[in-house]
Design a protein around this motif. Sequence first.
Motif, PDB file in Angstrom:
ATOM      1  N   ARG A  41       0.455   6.887  -1.390  1.00  9.85           N
ATOM      2  CA  ARG A  41      -0.419   6.538  -0.841  1.00  9.85           C
ATOM      3  C   ARG A  41      -1.731   8.411  -1.506  1.00  9.85           C
ATOM      4  O   ARG A  41      -0.476   9.319  -1.379  1.00  9.85           O
ATOM      5  CB  ARG A  41      -0.717   6.672   0.102  1.00  9.85           C
ATOM      6  N   PRO A  42      -2.511   7.711  -1.835  1.00  7.97           N
ATOM      7  CA  PRO A  42      -2.811   7.234  -2.262  1.00  7.97           C
ATOM      8  C   PRO A  42      -2.974   6.588  -2.963  1.00  7.97           C
ATOM      9  O   PRO A  42      -2.579   6.614  -4.243  1.00  7.97           O
ATOM     10  CB  PRO A  42      -4.369   7.390  -2.088  1.00  7.97           C
ATOM     11  N   LEU A  43      -3.077   4.807  -3.487  1.00  5.84           N
ATOM     12  CA  LEU A  43      -2.207   4.089  -4.078  1.00  5.84           C
ATOM     13  C   LEU A  43      -3.856   3.834  -5.449  1.00  5.84           C
ATOM     14  O   LEU A  43      -4.844   3.797  -5.351  1.00  5.84           O
ATOM     15  CB  LEU A  43      -2.450   2.793  -3.468  1.00  5.84           C
ATOM     16  N   PHE A  44      -3.243   3.822  -6.877  1.00  5.38           N
ATOM     17  CA  PHE A  44      -4.122   3.631  -7.471  1.00  5.38           C
ATOM     18  C   PHE A  44      -3.613   2.602  -8.417  1.00  5.38           C
ATOM     19  O   PHE A  44      -2.352   3.083  -8.603  1.00  5.38           O
ATOM     20  CB  PHE A  44      -4.633   5.162  -8.479  1.00  5.38           C
ATOM     21  N   LEU A  45      -4.110   1.210  -8.525  1.00  3.87           N
ATOM     22  CA  LEU A  45      -3.647   0.391  -8.845  1.00  3.87           C
ATOM     23  C   LEU A  45      -4.296  -0.357 -10.324  1.00  3.87           C
ATOM     24  O   LEU A  45      -3.755  -0.758 -11.287  1.00  3.87           O
ATOM     25  CB  LEU A  45      -3.715  -0.941  -8.482  1.00  3.87           C
ATOM     26  N   MET A  46      -5.051   0.638 -10.557  1.00  3.77           N
ATOM     27  CA  MET A  46      -5.606   0.015 -11.855  1.00  3.77           C
ATOM     28  C   MET A  46      -4.901  -0.008 -13.310  1.00  3.77           C
ATOM     29  O   MET A  46      -4.781  -0.759 -14.230  1.00  3.77           O
ATOM     30  CB  MET A  46      -7.250   0.584 -12.824  1.00  3.77           C
ATOM     31  N   GLU A  77     -13.320  -0.399  -9.790  1.00  2.00           N
ATOM     32  CA  GLU A  77     -12.399  -0.937  -9.196  1.00  2.00           C
ATOM     33  C   GLU A  77     -12.908  -2.825  -8.926  1.00  2.00           C
ATOM     34  O   GLU A  77     -12.386  -3.134  -9.351  1.00  2.00           O
ATOM     35  CB  GLU A  77     -11.348  -0.521  -9.206  1.00  2.00           C
ATOM     36  N   GLU A  78     -13.153  -2.600  -7.400  1.00  2.00           N
ATOM     37  CA  GLU A  78     -13.676  -3.903  -6.629  1.00  2.00           C
ATOM     38  C   GLU A  78     -14.549  -5.146  -7.683  1.00  2.00           C
ATOM     39  O   GLU A  78     -14.498  -5.911  -6.928  1.00  2.00           O
ATOM     40  CB  GLU A  78     -14.156  -3.289  -6.098  1.00  2.00           C
ATOM     41  N   ARG A 126       7.109  -1.262  -4.629  1.00  2.00           N
ATOM     42  CA  ARG A 126       7.158  -0.214  -2.879  1.00  2.00           C
ATOM     43  C   ARG A 126       5.961   0.778  -2.719  1.00  2.00           C
ATOM     44  O   ARG A 126       6.456   2.109  -3.240  1.00  2.00           O
ATOM     45  CB  ARG A 126       8.208  -0.282  -3.073  1.00  2.00           C
ATOM     46  N   VAL A 127       5.752   0.726  -1.387  1.00  2.00           N
ATOM     47  CA  VAL A 127       4.775   1.484  -1.481  1.00  2.00           C
ATOM     48  C   VAL A 127       5.515   2.793  -0.434  1.00  2.00           C
ATOM     49  O   VAL A 127       5.812   2.735   0.673  1.00  2.00           O
ATOM     50  CB  VAL A 127       3.292   1.524  -0.409  1.00  2.00           C
ATOM     51  N   CYS A 128       5.774   4.177  -0.668  1.00  2.00           N
ATOM     52  CA  CYS A 128       6.267   4.899   0.609  1.00  2.00           C
ATOM     53  C   CYS A 128       5.431   5.627   0.739  1.00  2.00           C
ATOM     54  O   CYS A 128       4.123   5.908   0.634  1.00  2.00           O
ATOM     55  CB  CYS A 128       7.602   5.866  -0.911  1.00  2.00           C
ATOM     56  N   SER A 129       5.946   6.262   1.775  1.00  2.00           N
ATOM     57  CA  SER A 129       5.463   6.979   2.783  1.00  2.00           C
ATOM     58  C   SER A 129       4.519   8.161   2.025  1.00  2.00           C
ATOM     59  O   SER A 129       4.895   9.307   1.143  1.00  2.00           O
ATOM     60  CB  SER A 129       6.300   8.299   4.047  1.00  2.00           C
ATOM     61  N   TRP A 161      -8.809  -6.665  -5.409  1.00  2.00           N
ATOM     62  CA  TRP A 161      -8.703  -5.904  -6.641  1.00  2.00           C
ATOM     63  C   TRP A 161      -7.861  -6.832  -7.132  1.00  2.00           C
ATOM     64  O   TRP A 161      -7.858  -8.073  -8.415  1.00  2.00           O
ATOM     65  CB  TRP A 161      -9.141  -4.634  -7.180  1.00  2.00           C
ATOM     66  N   LEU A 162      -6.251  -6.513  -6.845  1.00  2.00           N
ATOM     67  CA  LEU A 162      -5.899  -7.052  -7.142  1.00  2.00           C
ATOM     68  C   LEU A 162      -5.332  -8.193  -6.852  1.00  2.00           C
ATOM     69  O   LEU A 162      -4.821  -9.202  -8.101  1.00  2.00           O
ATOM     70  CB  LEU A 162      -4.503  -5.826  -6.481  1.00  2.00           C
ATOM     71  N   TRP A 163      -5.814  -8.492  -5.836  1.00  2.00           N
ATOM     72  CA  TRP A 163      -5.731 -10.259  -5.297  1.00  2.00           C
ATOM     73  C   TRP A 163      -6.936 -11.375  -6.193  1.00  2.00           C
ATOM     74  O   TRP A 163      -6.404 -12.024  -6.768  1.00  2.00           O
ATOM     75  CB  TRP A 163      -5.702 -10.284  -4.610  1.00  2.00           C
ATOM     76  N   ARG A 164      -7.616 -10.527  -6.711  1.00  2.00           N
ATOM     77  CA  ARG A 164      -9.018 -11.254  -7.261  1.00  2.00           C
ATOM     78  C   ARG A 164      -8.244 -11.592  -8.716  1.00  2.00           C
ATOM     79  O   ARG A 164      -8.689 -12.385  -9.815  1.00  2.00           O
ATOM     80  CB  ARG A 164      -9.993 -10.455  -7.449  1.00  2.00           C
TER      81      ARG A 164
END
Length: 188
Positions: free
Chosen positions: A19-24, A56-57, A38-41, A82-85
Amino acid sequence: TSLSSSCTHLTSLCINLSRPLFLMWVLKFRSLKELSIRVCSGDGVDPNWEHGFSAEEDSAAELGLESLCLSGIGDDDRGFGWLWRSCRKLKKLQLKSCEGIGDGGSFSSFAMCLQGVQELELRTCRAIIDGVLLKVAENCDSLTSLLVYDGGSRDGLLRFFSRRRCNLRKLDFRLPLDLNNDHLLAVA
């Protein structure tokens, strides 16, 4: 970015992110069909980064993902709306050890990716399983396989089975100890 330009035909990717996650970056992998994150601590959400995914949203993208596995998502992780859409072609969805499906806005977008899902696996997702099952029951008529390990409540399972529109062919339950045979009989 360099991996996406050197591996243009990559169809499957398994990655650990903190985190924080950037998915673009997912957009750069045009051939990707299977994605496992897999989101790590990590440090959690940066308090100075309130709206890091607002751009992004707003953007509409369509990913070619057919299989998505997410592990360790928190209820305050941003960017998942954004990912779900963007996942309109999903056939298989796996959620493992998730306490959320993203920040508050993500849950409303979650239903958008469920239209064609055929296989759903929910492993150790007690905090969200009832909500996820309700969204699936209301928005997915193609589900044929459901796996639930260590999660679910009697009421959540009853709502799912009474509202579902799909023709399940495979059920795999390993329910927690607080659900007993009476609960399963009620669901049946």
